[in-house]
Scaffold this motif. Structure first.
Motif, PDB file in Angstrom:
ATOM      1  N   CYS A 195      73.495 -12.072 -23.593  1.00  0.00           N
ATOM      2  CA  CYS A 195      74.066 -12.239 -24.922  1.00  0.00           C
ATOM      3  C   CYS A 195      75.276 -11.328 -25.075  1.00  0.00           C
ATOM      4  N   GLY A 196      76.049 -11.596 -26.149  1.00  0.00           N
ATOM      5  CA  GLY A 196      77.334 -10.931 -26.316  1.00  0.00           C
ATOM      6  C   GLY A 196      78.460 -11.787 -25.788  1.00  0.00           C
ATOM      7  N   CYS A 197      78.169 -13.066 -25.552  1.00  0.00           N
ATOM      8  CA  CYS A 197      79.101 -13.983 -24.897  1.00  0.00           C
ATOM      9  C   CYS A 197      79.786 -14.869 -25.940  1.00  0.00           C
ATOM     10  N   ASP A 198      81.039 -14.554 -26.264  1.00  0.00           N
ATOM     11  CA  ASP A 198      81.802 -15.312 -27.248  1.00  0.00           C
ATOM     12  C   ASP A 198      82.896 -16.105 -26.534  1.00  0.00           C
ATOM     13  N   TYR A 199      82.468 -16.890 -25.572  1.00  0.00           N
ATOM     14  CA  TYR A 199      83.373 -17.621 -24.689  1.00  0.00           C
ATOM     15  C   TYR A 199      84.089 -18.754 -25.426  1.00  0.00           C
ATOM     16  N   ILE A 200      85.202 -19.221 -24.858  1.00  0.00           N
ATOM     17  CA  ILE A 200      85.947 -20.349 -25.407  1.00  0.00           C
ATOM     18  C   ILE A 200      86.134 -21.381 -24.298  1.00  0.00           C
ATOM     19  N   HIS A 205      88.079 -24.234 -22.920  1.00  0.00           N
ATOM     20  CA  HIS A 205      89.332 -24.972 -22.978  1.00  0.00           C
ATOM     21  C   HIS A 205      89.178 -26.262 -22.166  1.00  0.00           C
ATOM     22  N   PRO A 206      90.089 -27.209 -22.301  1.00  0.00           N
ATOM     23  CA  PRO A 206      89.955 -28.470 -21.556  1.00  0.00           C
ATOM     24  C   PRO A 206      89.831 -28.280 -20.050  1.00  0.00           C
ATOM     25  N   ASP A 207      90.517 -27.286 -19.500  1.00  0.00           N
ATOM     26  CA  ASP A 207      90.528 -27.134 -18.047  1.00  0.00           C
ATOM     27  C   ASP A 207      89.954 -25.826 -17.531  1.00  0.00           C
ATOM     28  N   HIS A 208      89.509 -24.943 -18.415  1.00  0.00           N
ATOM     29  CA  HIS A 208      88.923 -23.682 -17.948  1.00  0.00           C
ATOM     30  C   HIS A 208      88.090 -23.044 -19.053  1.00  0.00           C
ATOM     31  N   LEU A 209      87.261 -22.104 -18.643  1.00  0.00           N
ATOM     32  CA  LEU A 209      86.396 -21.370 -19.570  1.00  0.00           C
ATOM     33  C   LEU A 209      86.949 -19.964 -19.729  1.00  0.00           C
ATOM     34  N   GLU A 210      87.276 -19.609 -20.967  1.00  0.00           N
ATOM     35  CA  GLU A 210      87.774 -18.257 -21.256  1.00  0.00           C
ATOM     36  C   GLU A 210      86.591 -17.348 -21.594  1.00  0.00           C
ATOM     37  N   ILE A 211      86.429 -16.292 -20.811  1.00  0.00           N
ATOM     38  CA  ILE A 211      85.310 -15.382 -21.004  1.00  0.00           C
ATOM     39  C   ILE A 211      85.692 -14.291 -21.996  1.00  0.00           C
ATOM     40  N   LYS A 212      84.901 -14.157 -23.049  1.00  0.00           N
ATOM     41  CA  LYS A 212      85.073 -13.081 -24.035  1.00  0.00           C
ATOM     42  C   LYS A 212      83.712 -12.508 -24.370  1.00  0.00           C
ATOM     43  N   HIS A 213      83.655 -11.203 -24.575  1.00  0.00           N
ATOM     44  CA  HIS A 213      82.418 -10.563 -25.019  1.00  0.00           C
ATOM     45  C   HIS A 213      82.667  -9.907 -26.378  1.00  0.00           C
ATOM     46  N   GLU A 214      81.795 -10.199 -27.323  1.00  0.00           N
ATOM     47  CA  GLU A 214      81.887  -9.640 -28.668  1.00  0.00           C
ATOM     48  C   GLU A 214      80.544  -9.036 -29.044  1.00  0.00           C
ATOM     49  N   TRP A 215      80.606  -7.895 -29.738  1.00  0.00           N
ATOM     50  CA  TRP A 215      79.378  -7.155 -30.023  1.00  0.00           C
ATOM     51  C   TRP A 215      79.106  -7.157 -31.520  1.00  0.00           C
ATOM     52  N   ASN A 216      78.664  -8.322 -32.017  1.00  0.00           N
ATOM     53  CA  ASN A 216      78.224  -8.421 -33.409  1.00  0.00           C
ATOM     54  C   ASN A 216      77.005  -9.330 -33.482  1.00  0.00           C
ATOM     55  N   GLN A 217      76.270  -9.212 -34.579  1.00  0.00           N
ATOM     56  CA  GLN A 217      74.975  -9.879 -34.666  1.00  0.00           C
ATOM     57  C   GLN A 217      75.086 -11.399 -34.710  1.00  0.00           C
ATOM     58  N   ASN A 265      74.059 -16.837 -29.443  1.00  0.00           N
ATOM     59  CA  ASN A 265      73.748 -16.910 -28.010  1.00  0.00           C
ATOM     60  C   ASN A 265      72.290 -17.254 -27.783  1.00  0.00           C
ATOM     61  N   LEU A 266      71.387 -16.579 -28.498  1.00  0.00           N
ATOM     62  CA  LEU A 266      69.960 -16.839 -28.304  1.00  0.00           C
ATOM     63  C   LEU A 266      69.619 -18.276 -28.699  1.00  0.00           C
ATOM     64  N   GLU A 267      70.079 -18.703 -29.864  1.00  0.00           N
ATOM     65  CA  GLU A 267      69.763 -20.058 -30.329  1.00  0.00           C
ATOM     66  C   GLU A 267      70.297 -21.110 -29.360  1.00  0.00           C
ATOM     67  N   THR A 268      71.525 -20.897 -28.887  1.00  0.00           N
ATOM     68  CA  THR A 268      72.129 -21.850 -27.951  1.00  0.00           C
ATOM     69  C   THR A 268      71.386 -21.863 -26.625  1.00  0.00           C
ATOM     70  N   SER A 269      71.030 -20.684 -26.136  1.00  0.00           N
ATOM     71  CA  SER A 269      70.342 -20.607 -24.846  1.00  0.00           C
ATOM     72  C   SER A 269      68.978 -21.269 -24.899  1.00  0.00           C
ATOM     73  N   GLN A 328      69.437  -9.993 -21.818  1.00  0.00           N
ATOM     74  CA  GLN A 328      70.254  -8.861 -21.395  1.00  0.00           C
ATOM     75  C   GLN A 328      71.592  -8.867 -22.126  1.00  0.00           C
ATOM     76  N   PHE A 329      72.018  -7.703 -22.601  1.00  0.00           N
ATOM     77  CA  PHE A 329      73.388  -7.588 -23.073  1.00  0.00           C
ATOM     78  C   PHE A 329      74.310  -7.788 -21.872  1.00  0.00           C
ATOM     79  N   HIS A 330      75.342  -8.619 -22.056  1.00  0.00           N
ATOM     80  CA  HIS A 330      76.284  -8.904 -20.978  1.00  0.00           C
ATOM     81  C   HIS A 330      77.410  -7.877 -21.050  1.00  0.00           C
ATOM     82  N   GLY A 331      77.068  -6.620 -20.776  1.00  0.00           N
ATOM     83  CA  GLY A 331      78.006  -5.522 -20.903  1.00  0.00           C
ATOM     84  C   GLY A 331      77.726  -4.736 -22.167  1.00  0.00           C
ATOM     85  N   GLY A 332      78.783  -4.064 -22.673  1.00  0.00           N
ATOM     86  CA  GLY A 332      78.633  -3.252 -23.874  1.00  0.00           C
ATOM     87  C   GLY A 332      78.381  -1.794 -23.540  1.00  0.00           C
TER      88      GLY A 332
END
Length: 295
Positions: free
Chosen positions: A84-89, A91-103, A109-113, A126-130
């Motif tokens: 969790c902590g995965c605020d990815y985006i 895009h049409p041709d690639h996945l942009e990886i972003k990590h954000e630390w808010n509830q 993340n949990l609901e989607t997973s 597991q926190f994905h970093g932080g």
């Protein structure tokens, strides 16, 4: 399959686990693309082989959906770890990886997973970093503990590395730590020991160093360590470089499981055979450590 207790979690995991990043699918990153049918066959092959620990993440493209479709009927045969902590985006041709630390991100993340994985709980979140301060100040550790009380998450952990890892260990709240380590990248050796001595389970990533010098996709920084340390001199006649690397990783006394990702059935069989041979001899491990430390 050799099994170990994952710290104090009570989970008994195979020392060879499976990392699912390679099942991410198209429009993400990298050059390997696995089709749905092949991914389903491979995931069932992993479980048929006796591997009982799977690691994934919401920002691994289609990996979670593929696990859910292929293995939902076999849910009791393996332990499932995500992040969790995965605020990815996407895009049409690639996945942009972003990590954000808010509830909100953690909850989403949990609901989607859970939906993608077709399950009503995950064995390990597991926190994905932080870092320790951010996770505490934003109430995220308490949030995971609340998920645990609800039965949505059975255990909590963090995937981390230097410089954040020492502070996270000091918190004394995480039941597992996922840490990078191999004979070609040994800088976390002592922190693995510290994590284990805290009572936590240790999950090693990068434990096969992407296959070493024989990898399909070459990584010069790792190859340079192999060459400079003259590790070919330590191979026996019947030992591949990949076997040598993974067995060195398993030689760390606090490695509970190492998550090795592949979508090649031959490589899977080779990894299983290597893991079943167990650790390298203490003398051989010492020689490797001395040579790499001298670089």
């Amino acid at each position: 399959m050799i099994k170990r207790k994952l710290g104090n979690t009570g989970l008994e995991v195979t020392q060879l686990g499976y990392g699912t990043m390679g099942l991410r699918g198209p429009n993400t990153w990298g050059v390997r693309v696995v089709e749905d049918a092949a991914a389903e066959r491979f995931l069932n092959r992993v479980i048929d082989a006796g591997i009982n620990f799977l690691d994934t993440a919401p920002d691994y493209g289609q990996a979670e959906q593929r696990i859910g479709r292929a293995l939902h009927a076999r849910r009791k045969e393996f332990y499932l770890a995500t992040k969790c902590g995965c605020d990815y985006i996407q895009h049409p041709d690639h996945l942009e990886i972003k990590h954000e630390w808010n509830q909100d991100v953690i909850r989403r993340n949990l609901e989607t997973s859970l939906r993608r994985l077709e399950t009503d709980y995950v064995d390990l979140m597991q926190f994905h970093g932080g870092d320790a301060i951010t996770l505490q100040e934003n109430g995220l550790i308490e949030q995971l503990l609340d998920f645990k009380k609800q039965g949505l998450v059975r255990h909590i952990g963090v995937s981390s590395k230097l410089p954040d890892l020492p502070g996270l260990i000091e918190l004394g709240v995480f039941e597992t730590f996922q840490i990078p380590y191999s004979c070609l990248a040994p800088e976390h050796h002592d922190l693995i020991t510290s994590a284990s001595e805290s009572g936590a389970g240790v999950i090693i990533r990068g434990g096969i160093a992407h296959g070493g010098p024989d990898a399909e996709i070459q990584r010069p920084n790792l190859n340079d360590v192999w060459t400079a340390a003259k590790l070919d001199e330590l191979l026996s006649d019947d030992m591949t470089r990949a076997e040598f690397i993974v067995r060195f990783t398993l030689s760390h006394p606090h490695c509970d499981t190492t998550i090795v990702g592949t979508c090649n059935e031959d490589h899977l069989e080779e990894n299983i055979a290597a893991a079943n041979k167990g650790p390298l001899s203490p003398d051989l491990v010492e020689q490797v450590q001395q040579r790499v430390a001298a670089l």
